[in-house]
Design an enzyme around this catalytic site. Sequence first.
Site, PDB file in Angstrom:
ATOM      1  N   ASN A   9       0.864  -1.193   0.000  1.00 24.45           N
ATOM      2  CA  ASN A   9       0.000   0.000   0.000  1.00 24.45           C
ATOM      3  C   ASN A   9       0.900   1.243   0.000  1.00 24.45           C
ATOM      4  OD1 ASN A   9      -1.820   2.042   0.549  1.00 24.45           O
ATOM      5  ND2 ASN A   9      -2.318   1.345   2.616  1.00 24.45           N
ATOM      6  N   LYS A  11       0.097   4.308  -0.276  1.00 27.28           N
ATOM      7  CA  LYS A  11      -0.552   5.502   0.309  1.00 27.28           C
ATOM      8  C   LYS A  11      -0.326   6.718  -0.618  1.00 27.28           C
ATOM      9  CE  LYS A  11      -0.141   3.327   4.773  1.00 27.28           C
ATOM     10  NZ  LYS A  11      -0.050   3.440   6.209  1.00 27.28           N
ATOM     11  N   HIS A  94      -9.503   1.189   5.426  1.00 35.70           N
ATOM     12  CA  HIS A  94      -8.187   1.413   6.040  1.00 35.70           C
ATOM     13  C   HIS A  94      -8.346   2.355   7.236  1.00 35.70           C
ATOM     14  CE1 HIS A  94      -4.073   2.640   6.702  1.00 35.70           C
ATOM     15  NE2 HIS A  94      -3.712   1.555   6.046  1.00 35.70           N
ATOM     16  N   GLU A  96      -6.670   4.757   8.276  1.00 34.92           N
ATOM     17  CA  GLU A  96      -6.481   6.194   7.995  1.00 34.92           C
ATOM     18  C   GLU A  96      -7.767   6.798   7.439  1.00 34.92           C
ATOM     19  OE1 GLU A  96      -2.961   5.626   5.643  1.00 34.92           O
ATOM     20  OE2 GLU A  96      -1.879   5.071   7.465  1.00 34.92           O
ATOM     21  N   GLU A 164      -5.172  -5.065  10.870  1.00 30.77           N
ATOM     22  CA  GLU A 164      -4.146  -4.041  11.038  1.00 30.77           C
ATOM     23  C   GLU A 164      -4.371  -3.292  12.350  1.00 30.77           C
ATOM     24  OE1 GLU A 164      -2.312  -2.870   7.022  1.00 30.77           O
ATOM     25  OE2 GLU A 164      -4.051  -1.608   7.312  1.00 30.77           O
ATOM     26  N   GLY A 170       2.503   2.321  10.751  1.00 30.09           N
ATOM     27  CA  GLY A 170       3.409   3.455  10.555  1.00 30.09           C
ATOM     28  C   GLY A 170       4.195   3.832  11.793  1.00 30.09           C
ATOM     29  N   SER A 210       3.584  -1.990  10.289  1.00 33.69           N
ATOM     30  CA  SER A 210       5.049  -1.991  10.477  1.00 33.69           C
ATOM     31  C   SER A 210       5.694  -3.331  10.117  1.00 33.69           C
ATOM     32  CB  SER A 210       5.413  -1.580  11.901  1.00 33.69           C
ATOM     33  OG  SER A 210       5.020  -0.245  12.126  1.00 33.69           O
TER      34      SER A 210
END
Length: 251
Positions: A9, A11, A94, A96, A164, A170, A210
């Site tokens: 991904n 992003k 996701h 985010e 996730e 991240g 990560s």
Amino acid sequence: MNRKIIAGNWKMNTSLEEARQLSKTIKENVPTTTNTEIILFPPFIYLPAVANELKGSRIKLGAQNIFPDNQGAFTGEISPKMIKDFCEFTIVGHSERRSLFNESNHFINQKIIASLENNLKVILCVGETFEQKNNGLTTQTLTNQIEESLMEIHDFKNITIAYEPVWAIGTGVSATPDDCRAGIEIVRRALKNISDFTSADSMQILYGGSMNSKNTTSLLTQNGVNGGLIGGASLKAQDFIDIIKQAEQIK
Ligand code: PGA
């Protein structure tokens, strides 16, 4: 069922030239063995260029997000009908998008339905925040996300789940192999509650957060982990290729 999925991904990263270069390097270095399914998720606008670079390779493409309608007055949005000419997959839910754009499970459910209607395969992301984990709310959070996002959907064969944990995304701190396995077990149980056992057992569940070339093997060898959704490390060609090579070795 042993074939691992390795998904990158990207992003909101890369220039057009970097996107071309990254996909070209990955294509040229992908192992000749085929124990993995590899999927890249570049920004929407680079999908045609990346598709062009990847021609003739086994690497697949997906979009990072989708709008739950095919057309209309939705300024700035991209529909499943538009992207299905360029790629096979889409990510939905996701963390985010959930946190920065307030996307609800109901909205995510609409996206999944619209994607499946357009023959796009879906990677549905679920995961608990640090706060939820600390308050003992992991099971409840994951179960709600699964139940509400998959409401009224009966055919799961084109859906993959990515577990996730939000606290691992991240941050450079991945889940431990034990946490990863435990999270995936919760997801699998939640799937069994809403479908028949055979469908739930055959669904693929990825880990994300990560993941890098140092922790790949320990995470992907956990029971029930069918692959990885990789953010930061998928932007570095060498790291991503290393991850694929390790996944290729896992039986
Ligand atoms: P990360 O991102 O690998 O950079 O933690 C994973 C993701 O957001 O899917």
